[in-house]
Design an enzyme around this catalytic site. Structure first.
Site, mmCIF file in Angstrom:
data_model
loop_
_atom_site.group_PDB
_atom_site.id
_atom_site.type_symbol
_atom_site.label_atom_id
_atom_site.label_comp_id
_atom_site.label_asym_id
_atom_site.label_seq_id
_atom_site.Cartn_x
_atom_site.Cartn_y
_atom_site.Cartn_z
ATOM 1 N N GLU A 161 1.058 -1.096 0.003
ATOM 2 C CA GLU A 161 -0.015 0.086 0.293
ATOM 3 C C GLU A 161 0.906 1.183 0.010
ATOM 4 O OE1 GLU A 161 -2.155 -0.810 3.686
ATOM 5 O OE2 GLU A 161 -3.029 -2.694 2.624
ATOM 6 N N GLU A 216 -4.258 -6.625 3.103
ATOM 7 C CA GLU A 216 -3.240 -7.271 3.446
ATOM 8 C C GLU A 216 -2.767 -8.643 3.011
ATOM 9 O OE1 GLU A 216 -4.837 -5.183 5.147
ATOM 10 O OE2 GLU A 216 -3.264 -3.409 5.229
ATOM 11 N N HIS A 219 -0.350 0.931 15.810
ATOM 12 C CA HIS A 219 0.916 1.634 14.992
ATOM 13 C C HIS A 219 2.197 1.313 15.937
ATOM 14 C CE1 HIS A 219 -2.508 3.176 12.627
ATOM 15 N NE2 HIS A 219 -1.648 3.517 11.847
ATOM 16 N N LEU A 236 -5.922 -1.912 -1.048
ATOM 17 C CA LEU A 236 -5.895 -2.176 0.286
ATOM 18 C C LEU A 236 -6.179 -3.185 0.940
ATOM 19 C CD1 LEU A 236 -7.047 0.926 2.608
ATOM 20 C CD2 LEU A 236 -5.939 -0.978 3.351
ATOM 21 N N GLN A 247 1.907 -2.045 5.974
ATOM 22 C CA GLN A 247 2.197 -0.595 6.169
ATOM 23 C C GLN A 247 2.627 -0.329 7.630
ATOM 24 O OE1 GLN A 247 -0.984 2.826 5.344
ATOM 25 N NE2 GLN A 247 0.647 2.707 3.762
ATOM 26 N N PHE A 248 1.905 -1.157 8.339
ATOM 27 C CA PHE A 248 2.382 -1.450 10.098
ATOM 28 C C PHE A 248 2.323 -2.655 10.338
ATOM 29 C CE2 PHE A 248 1.538 3.221 9.625
ATOM 30 C CZ PHE A 248 2.374 4.074 9.964
#
Ligand SMILES: Cc1ncc(C[n+]2csc(CCOP(=O)(O)OP(=O)(O)O)c2C)c(N)n1
Ligand SMILES: Cc1ncc(C[n+]2csc(CCOP(=O)(O)OP(=O)(O)O)c2C)c(N)n1
Ligand SMILES: [Mg+2]
Ligand SMILES: [Mg+2]
Ligand SMILES: [Mg+2]
Lengths: 326, 65, 365, 326, 365
Positions: free
Chosen positions: D29, D60, D129, D58, D82-83
């Protein structure tokens, strides 16, 4: 009192809780009309109807995710993952929401759900049907991880899990499902979650396990007595997390020696945490390295090689003897 | 002299190693450490009393003391 | 045995009522009480101003990363349909909807300032807290709606999520479960054209997002998401249907994120200024203001009055927030709400933290 | 040689590997036009085009799942989550396929993919995060789990990960991303996966860590020297799994004392495995219980309370002193 | 600003060519070489007989749980389009497709008898092994297809999965990625009406599964999955489109599982015998046989000949399998293929197992 298999005992727990509390609902793949692929939910749909015993579409994240919504709403969903090897598809729902919604909402919402799944090997199954990965859940703050070892404690623990105000992952040792029968009282019985049990007293070595491997462990304990004159103390964790370390650290203070047994892969597995707690709390009493008798760190092989993969009685015996003769 | 106690003695694994090396039964050793723990010093003292040759203290044991 | 077309029960439509100039399609104009119209306007202005204020606070380092909502204020038209017992299931870009539903501005600030306390939602309203893992909250709405149906309630669960969320598997599972179980759920996709840097056209190859409802034989409607009247009308249709036992609906609300994705984002890296300007002209507040002025429900004075009012409201909330954060957050709180009852090992860890803090305190003295 | 941040060093590794081998592709992403939310992939799309630097929808599981297909095809996908707090959505793809396809196909297929993700706290981020859950991956047979601690080793490890014939989960400590610069040679450099490093010699106590917590660990080691005259030996694991226990068990045979440090929750965390290995391999050399300095077993709090959650220098110092004075 | 219908680029069609009586719709009859027609017939018969044989072996305890394919043999019509370099991505009910694509019968037996070795697929063909986690393999097909497109190849990746799989999030993500990237993937849903005990109608509220393609602006076609000509024609259209760079397609192949879900399942618990009987009449082999007899491509003798041939083939495979399993499986193999190179801790564990086995051996002597 009636002699029951674990399958029947779990069915009893579900039936009685559903009779008592209409907020308890059961959902999952094939749990309704079919009564579950292991027949654990057999007959429930007839007694409680399809709104309470819900055959869902084939989607694990969906099942877990809607269970979370139901639980927040005020129901007490008991969802089934057909095999623990498929609950990874729901991992994020458990980690990111079930485990967190109480905390995220500052106590405004709760997630009193249970996620049941048969786990472990020994039933000549296909790939993905024999895994033992309870450590994933045990390492996840906000969840509880329970694994019974016999019909009677399965029933008593499941009742507690259903009533627990927080999310509980409940793994059922499918190798035990029909392996033997045990007296299970008709009257209500519960075992508190987070409490381990001493199932055999001894003073020479402490054997610690849970779930399916309790049986080879107890067999090994008998053989140690019979053949070696060794008195093994045996602890059944019952709850993997929150881990009750009071009993086993106490025991090892007495015996100085411990053997941990689980089917899960060894590295970063549940046994490591038990070693760590023992080192933290019984350090000065350790007379020998703590032995881990576990699955190997490979994919559990298809069933022709499963016996050699599994921590059976022989391997436990060997480890106990090594520990004792250290 | 200390009589053999039934209670297992408290000692770090490294102390147990020292006792092993000196052929000493830890249950015979009088503990002087915190919380009734047997220390490496206790083991050495006991060895001397028994007339055995004490091992040269290992460097890490020196740090510990 | 021919090759023949299969007739499907639904078609996908687009709904637009109020255009960019504030002109209304009379035939579609929803019947909204005048006081509610003004309340909607006020809520949109409040959201805009609060969003602007938060951006300043963020740039001053007083709050951390947050997701601006500028341009998406017409979402209040959807939550306006909700009753207190209904469930709001937001993602992270529904500040206007949350505030409409009683979330305190100071709680919004607390959350973005890194206080767990900001997660608190009003005790008397059924709002779930902000949900960050994209798309995953849609399933919670289905579970809530199942609960409503199971208890024979008349409430609904309304879930919000972005265009990006429609790519997640959970979105698909949610729509499928909702339609299989025919529960009172309303899915509102805030298609703001971007998922961080990914434009809508590359999020899905489909012409619309609304058509995704066809996969589930679920009513799907695309609506001008900057037209609060259309948003209201679309949501009303869906909410009414849900309350009447008619099952779930999907609404694609076409809007635009005028600001950055979050304050950590620089949209210049991936989108042209002209595109943004085009959408500035479609601002949901301006056209609604024109409409209300035209209907005499607003005047120049009342517009100014509302502006002042909301600024004051924001200022007061900010002051309350400042007072709430004067003392440092109590670290011990991190153990609260982990479980209903802390198990022994967590009590030990809590005790460890307590000792550490005491030691630090002693050293400091 | 140039002084680089970890972000730049990772970018260098990607750039050079992509230049060398056109089977290396990057996907995830916002990794393309935007250059990644942390700018790790900045500039790659300009150099290598959108077919090799792929902005994905988007999803995963989708990203991981297609990476598996690409890898089986013969590409070397480096996908980004992304995280790390969102990689749970791809858990089953990694567990059930990436980790198993070589085994399932009896060696016919391989999955030479890398899954990168920034992990850990310390950057004032929102919920999800700041997590550190490397233990999940480390416990999964068939995967490798790598966590660099500095720009230079990040670059060298990522090159090895990309070339590795098996799937590697590569967690990047986002607290280190821009925390400092280090000389990183322009010329190729690799560090073998599965090998830990001695980063400071000492004889009194062994500090073991990896990733972001290497920095407070090294700080604590300096302070121990400065203030207490204590010589701490420091081991950087670099690879969490396969865990290299040779160096740290050797070290503890010398020091008799160990402190393990990680951000991850304590229970069933990576540290437990290190304790278990020490007990298995250095038992008779242990002079004190092994201390675990870790995150608490709660959801990592939002950033106002993060400092108290994290295993910082002070907590490490305190644990080391307790261990030393045991 | 009206409420107006949105025109979508695709409609959903149903394709059927050969009816239950073996009558063909001449206008749609695909142009298939005669030898291929007979080969398809033979493959279907082989699959049927092998499936029946495996059921006996399972009941005798010689193999473990497996998933019968009875009734779904027309799937070979789809893989008949594949070239060696193409990728077959099966689930667990594609024995006919796998065998068509070179999978040895003895390997099928090995797998179900609990031998890791059964996972082996032919070295010279691109078949992924059996994939059990429902729906998850669809994404692998997309990745493979991406590789093909990236390397400018002319191959395709063909994924098979069931009606149940369409509920999984991964199915949705796969179709979305495939259409966004316009890769040469063909998705074939074997809608056999049941996912264990869940009927198709409760798997999805939608009228068809084919219409799910509309969510992605992807061509979707429903085909009579017991009609091997239609399956072939549909797959040809999709494969040709993929090879020509026209992107992915979705085919819903409507068929029926005549037998149990797996040998651990008792379908009497959840479905009526009449339903099964209805589908027995739509048997894919019988109607194809009639068609081939009608075209003179088969005769009574060649039908009998083929039956004998396949029985002999099965018998030989079974003999090879029996020989392969005469010696017990070497447990040490469980460490093979874990990684390309075993890390030290696995070498230690392997050594541990070796010692255990040696000890057992010694005890036994
Ligand atoms: C599961 C998951 N993956 C990735 C992210 C990181 N992330 C946060 S917002 C976002 C884009 C969301 O796009 P969209 O759904 O359109 O909502 P918008 O931000 O436009 O409101 C991403 C990728 C996340 N929060 N959750
Ligand atoms: C992810 C996952 N969940 C559950 C299962 C257990 N399971 C095996 S087959 C099956 C039903 C599959 O139905 P369908 O997709 O229609 O395929 P069919 O069996 O009819 O060929 C289920 C639930 C599984 N294998 N994988
Ligand atoms: Mg968006
Ligand atoms: Mg998913
Ligand atoms: Mg099916």
């Amino acid at each position: 009192m009636a002699k029951m298999t674990m399958v029947q005992a779990i069915n009893l727990a579900l039936t009685q809780e559903m009779e008592k509390d209409d907020s308890v609902v059961v959902l999952g793949e094939d749990v309704g009309v079919d009564g579950g692929v292991f027949r654990v939910t057999d007959g429930l749909i007839g007694k409680f109807g399809p709104e309470r015993v819900i055959d869902t579409p084939l989607a694990e994240s969906g099942i877990a995710g809607i269970s979370i919504g139901m639980a927040v709403y005020g129901l007490k969903p008991v969802c089934e993952m057909q095999f623990s090897g498929f609950d990874y598809l729901a991992f994020h729902q458990l980690e990111s929401h079930a485990a967190r919604l109480r905390w995220r909402s500052q106590g405004r919402f709760r997630v009193p759900m249970v996620m049941r799944a048969p786990y472990g090997g020994g039933v000549r199954a296909l790939e993905h049907h024999s895994e033992s990965r309870e450590a994933y859940w045990a390492h996840t703050p906000g969840l509880k991880m329970v694994i019974p070892s016999s019909p009677r404690n399965a029933r008593a623990l499941l009742v507690s899990a259903i009533r627990d105000p927080d999310p509980v992952v409940f793994y059922e040792p499918k190798a035990v499902y029909r392996a033997f029968r045990e007296e299970v009282p008709e009257a209500e019985e519960t075992i508190p979650i987070g409490r381990s049990q001493l199932v055999r007293e001894g003073r020479d070595v402490t054997l610690i396990s849970y779930g399916a491997t309790m049986h080879p462990v107890l067999e090994a304990a008998s053989l140690l007595k019979e053949r070696d004159g060794v008195e093994a103390e045996v602890v059944d964790l019952l709850t993997v997390s929150p881990l009750d370390d009071s009993l086993f650290t106490q025991s090892v203070k007495k015996t100085g020696r411990a053997v941990l047994v689980h089917e899960a892969p060894r590295s970063f597995g549940p046994g490591a945490e038990i070693v760590a707690r023992l080192v933290e709390k019984s350090f000065l009493y350790l007379e020998a390295p703590i032995a881990r008798v576990t699955g190997f760190d490979v994919i559990i092989p298809l069933y022709q090689r499963e016996r050699e993969y599994m921590p059976g009685t022989e391997r436990i015996l060997r480890a106990a003897r090594e520990t004792l003769s250290f | 002299a200390v009589t053999a106690s039934k209670e297992p003695p408290a000692a770090a694994p490294s102390t147990r190693r020292l006792a092993r090396e000196l052929g000493i039964d830890l249950r015979q050793v009088a503990p002087s450490g915190p919380g009734g723990r047997v220390t490496p010093e206790d083991v050495r003292r006991h060895a001397e009393l028994q007339g055995r040759k004490p091992a040269a203290p290992s460097p890490q044991a020196a740090v510990a003391e | 045995m021919p090759r023949k077309e299969i007739e499907l029960p639904y078609r996908v439509e687009h709904l637009s009522i109020l255009n960019e100039n504030g002109e209304v399609d009379k035939s579609l104009e929803p019947d909204i009480p005048e006081s509610l119209l003004v309340k909607l306007y006020r809520a949109m202005v409040l959201s805009r101003k609060f969003d602007e204020r938060m951006l300043i606070l963020q740039r001053q380092g007083r709050i951390g990363t947050f997701a601006p909502i500028k341009g998406q204020e017409a979402q209040v038209g959807a939550v306006a349909l909700l009753e207190p017992g209904d469930w709001l299931v937001p993602s992270f870009r529904e500040m206007p909807a949350e505030v409409w539903r009683g979330k305190k501005l100071e709680n919004v600030l607390l959350l973005y300032a890194g206080y767990n306390e900001g997660g608190r939602t009003p005790d008397d309203l059924n709002n779930l807290p902000v949900s960050i893992p994209v798309g995953t909250q849609t399933l919670h709405a289905v579970g809530l709606a199942y609960g409503i149906k199971y208890r024979k309630g008349k409430n609904v669960a309304m879930a919000f999520f972005g265009d990006g969320a429609t790519s997640e598997g959970d979105f698909h599972e949610a729509l499928n479960f909702a339609s299989v179980f025919q529960v009172p759920a309303v899915f509102i996709c805030q298609n703001n054209h971007w998922a961080i840097s990914l434009p809508r056209a590359r999020q899905s190859h489909s012409k619309t997002l609304a058509q995704k409802a066809l996969a589930y034989d679920m009513p799907g409607l695309q609506v001008d998401g900057n037209d609060v009247l259309a948003v209201y009308a679309a949501a009303k249709e869906a909410v009414d249907r849900a309350r009447a036992g008619g099952g779930p609906s999907f609404i694609e609300s076409v809007t635009y994120r005028l600001s950055m994705h979050t304050t950590a984002d620089d949209p210049k890296k991936y989108r042209r200024e002209e595109e943004v300007e085009q959408w500035v002209r479609r601002d949901p507040i301006i056209r609604f203001e024109k409409y209300l002025l035209g209907r005499g429900l607003l005047s120049e004075e009342s517009v100014a009055g509302i502006a002042d009012e909301v600024q004051a409201e924001i200022k007061e909330a900010e002051e309350r927030w400042t007072r709430m954060t004067e003392k440092p957050a109590d670290p011990m709180e991190m153990f609260d709400h982990a479980y209903e009852e802390l198990p022994p090992y967590l009590l030990e860890q809590k005790e460890q933290l307590r000792r550490e803090l005491d030691a630090k305190q002693t050293e400091a003295n």
